[in-house]
Design an enzyme around this catalytic site. Structure first.
Site, PDB file in Angstrom:
ATOM      1  CG  HIS A 105      -8.954  -0.243   4.973  1.00  0.00           C
ATOM      2  ND1 HIS A 105      -8.811  -0.354   3.602  1.00  0.00           N
ATOM      3  CD2 HIS A 105      -8.381   0.928   5.303  1.00  0.00           C
ATOM      4  CE1 HIS A 105      -8.169   0.697   3.144  1.00  0.00           C
ATOM      5  NE2 HIS A 105      -7.891   1.493   4.158  1.00  0.00           N
ATOM      6  CG  ASP A 106     -11.115   3.298   4.013  1.00  0.00           C
ATOM      7  OD1 ASP A 106     -10.596   3.339   5.139  1.00  0.00           O
ATOM      8  OD2 ASP A 106     -10.485   3.507   2.957  1.00  0.00           O
TER       9      ASP A 106
ATOM     10  CD  GLU B 196      -8.568   4.879  -1.339  1.00  0.00           C
ATOM     11  OE1 GLU B 196      -9.437   4.689  -0.470  1.00  0.00           O
ATOM     12  OE2 GLU B 196      -7.624   5.679  -1.175  1.00  0.00           O
TER      13      GLU B 196
ATOM     14  CG  ASP C 206      -2.172   0.727   1.101  1.00  0.00           C
ATOM     15  OD1 ASP C 206      -2.136   1.812   0.507  1.00  0.00           O
ATOM     16  OD2 ASP C 206      -3.203   0.231   1.582  1.00  0.00           O
TER      17      ASP C 206
ATOM     18  CG  ASP D  18      -4.205   6.205   0.775  1.00  0.00           C
ATOM     19  OD1 ASP D  18      -5.044   5.373   1.160  1.00  0.00           O
ATOM     20  OD2 ASP D  18      -4.140   7.372   1.213  1.00  0.00           O
TER      21      ASP D  18
HETATM   22  C1  NOJ Z   1      -7.680   6.063   2.147  1.00  0.00           C
HETATM   23  C2  NOJ Z   1      -7.447   4.910   3.075  1.00  0.00           C
HETATM   24  O1  NOJ Z   1      -8.039   3.757   2.557  1.00  0.00           O
HETATM   25  C3  NOJ Z   1      -8.001   5.302   4.424  1.00  0.00           C
HETATM   26  O2  NOJ Z   1      -8.018   4.234   5.312  1.00  0.00           O
HETATM   27  C4  NOJ Z   1      -7.169   6.448   4.934  1.00  0.00           C
HETATM   28  O3  NOJ Z   1      -7.692   6.904   6.168  1.00  0.00           O
HETATM   29  C5  NOJ Z   1      -7.148   7.601   3.938  1.00  0.00           C
HETATM   30  N1  NOJ Z   1      -6.905   7.157   2.602  1.00  0.00           N
HETATM   31  C6  NOJ Z   1      -6.059   8.568   4.287  1.00  0.00           C
HETATM   32  O4  NOJ Z   1      -4.822   7.985   3.978  1.00  0.00           O
END
Ligand code: NOJ
Length: 532
Positions: free
Chosen positions: A326-327, A265, A100, A202
């Site tokens: 995970h979000d 992402e 990542d 990211d």
């Molecule tokens: C996206 C990530 O998936 C998330 O978990 C993170 O808090 C934010 N970017 C900031 O890096």
């Protein structure tokens, strides 16, 4: 299968949130050696690649998405040699390793930022985004942080503000500065030389911001109860045309090494998303397709979403699908535990590369986190409107021993309630379990190229059944998914017959499918067709 296809076109990716996968040193937090220990499980499951959320040095304000050293492993997760051992053993078992990469922002503890904030004349000042206060005082413009409040933090010592799209401890790097670009390319090369097979990047659509720092316009569709940053349209902070040049540079860097994968992402509508394949496909290989995370769970909506996505792909652009991460809330929490089996069949029978979120193969639920155990900084900053991400990050449920076999210490987040019966060991022994459904689907997918790389064609529209063909050479498969809890009849095309090769209800595998087949509520079928 066509041997010249890149490996990721037929691969299945498995996302590991390392804090929650397996603890090996009794601190209640998962680590790299824990992942290494569990490689046999991943082989048995049948996935091809793991993407590991950040394991780099970090103060952990955002659990690793705030990096203070891009080329070292955080002691919570282990050491560089643990990482090398994990990569070596994963490769020996045929599993690729995807890291990542978090280039949009670093931690405020990164040496680069410490220098940058030291003085206005520091050579690294321009590595981050510094601005004078507005003429009357206060932040330079109206830009908002994704995690609540202004995106500008005042630095009293130097009298300027720095920009942070996320926490104030996550200052954004200045990707308009060529030195930043070169430093980050070196970071990529560092890991590529260690043999990593690719990166998930990211918030890649955030990398470049408006050079004129114009105010973002108000969002007329905003309503209370939504995250506060949605009050503005992020016109000048994300998805700028210039970002594609930066991405092309990252891609060229990855291409210096053979067979490496770049995933972005990107949370954008489909028509914007597909621009991230880049001019002449020189962008990311896979712009993450998150459309299934928000879609209304009915056959029409999903079918038209697939059609829209398939229709928008550029020539040669390879599709991909995501059901959880995970979000976002767990799929089993969103559609219910029974329908989650149908969702699994959807994910693993669509054209393109699927990414499985760890634990979804066990049907892990969305866990209600008691207030005093909330760890997610987003939920802490913006409490009570449901943005918390801890509930989808709970420890993996391995077996019925203490703490579900995740750790001998108290886990950093609470376990889901029913872990003593809902765990990998128990589910592995039950032929009808979610885990075995995933295993069967993954095996079938591997044995049947039509399922990974075959063509996609939708079948007749139906309110309640989502039905499509997957075809390659002589193989014709029909996938039928019952998105309701009621039985539904599927009528095959005139003159065709079939055989059920896989049902979410395991006992139907191998059953003949004459002209009409009835699906039970929450049942999905993969039917091999003959005749016509
Ligand atoms: C996206 C990530 O998936 C998330 O978990 C993170 O808090 C934010 N970017 C900031 O890096």
């Amino acid at each position: 299968m066509n041997a010249s296809r890149p490996w990721w076109e037929s691969a299945v990716i498995y996302q590991i949130y390392p804090r929650s996968f397996q603890d090996s040193n009794a601190d209640g937090i998962g680590d790299l050696n824990g992942i290494t220990q569990r490689l046999p499980y991943l082989v048995d499951l049948g996935i091809d690649a793991i993407w590991i959320s950040p394991v780099f040095r970090s103060p952990m304000m955002d659990f690793g998405y705030d990096i203070s050293d891009y080329t070292d492993i955080d002691p919570i997760f282990g050491t560089l040699s643990d990482f090398e051992r994990l990569t070596g053993q994963a490769h020996a078992r045929g599993i690729k390793v995807i890291l990542d990469f978090v280039p949009n922002h670093s931690s405020d503890q990164h040496a680069w930022f410490i220098e940058s904030r030291a003085s206005r004349s520091n050579p690294k000042r321009d590595w981050y985004i510094w601005r004078d206060p507005a003429p009357g005082g206060g932040p330079p413009n109206n830009w908002l942080s994704e995690f609540g409040g202004s995106a500008w933090e005042f630095d009293a010592a130097t009298g300027q503000y720095y920009y942070h799209a996320f926490l104030n401890s996550q200052p954004d790097l200045n990707w308009r500065n060529p030195d930043v670009v070169e430093a980050m390319r070196e970071v990529l090369r560092f890991w590529l030389r260690k043999g990593v097979d690719g990166f998930r990047v990211d918030v890649i659509w955030h990398l470049v911001k408006d050079a004129l720092f114009r105010d973002n316009p108000p969002n007329p569709d905003y309503h209370a109860g939504r995250p506060p940053n949605e009050a503005l349209v992020p016109l000048y902070t994300t998805d700028l045309p210039e970002v594609h040049d930066v991405i092309a540079t990252l891609r060229r860097t990855v291409d210096e090494f053979p067979d490496r994968l770049l995933i972005g992402e990107i949370y954008l509508p489909v028509e914007r998303l597909v621009a991230y394949y880049g001019r002449d496909l020189g962008g990311v290989h896979l712009p993450f397709n998150f459309a299934l995370l928000n879609v209304r769970w009915d056959a029409r909506c999903i079918q038209s979403l697939i059609a829209e996505y398939e229709g928008a792909l550029p020539q040669g652009g390879w599709p991909n699908w995501v059901l959880g991460n995970h979000d976002r809330p767990r799929i089993a929490g969103r559609v219910g535990p029974l329908q989650a089996a149908v969702a699994a069949m959807l994910l693993l029978t669509l054209r393109g590369t699927p990414t499985i979120y760890y634990g979804d193969e066990l049907g892990m639920p969305q866990v209600e986190i008691p207030r005093d155990r909330v760890r997610d900084p987003f939920e802490r900053n913006v409490p009570g409107i449901g943005v918390g991400r801890d509930g989808c990050r709970t420890p993996m449920q391995w077996d019925a021993s203490d703490n579900a076999g995740f750790s001998t210490a108290d886990p950093w987040l609470p376990l889901a309630d029913a872990w003593w019966s809902n765990n990998a060991a128990d589910l592995r022994g039950d032929s009808r379990s979610m885990l075995n459904l995933y295993r069967r689907l993954l095996r079938l997918r591997k044995e049947t190229p039509a399922l990974s790389v075959g063509s996609y064609r939708s079948y007749a529209l139906d309110e309640d059944l989502l039905v499509y063909y997957r075809e390659l050479d002589d193989t014709r498969l029909l996938v039928a998914l019952n998105l309701t809890d009621r039985p539904q009849a599927l009528i095959l095309e005139d003159g065709t017959q079939g055989k059920i090769v896989l049902s979410t209800a395991a006992e139907r595998d191998g059953e003949r499918a004459p002209g009409t087949v009835t699906l039970a509520g929450h049942e999905g079928l993969i039917i091999a067709l003959s005749g016509h």
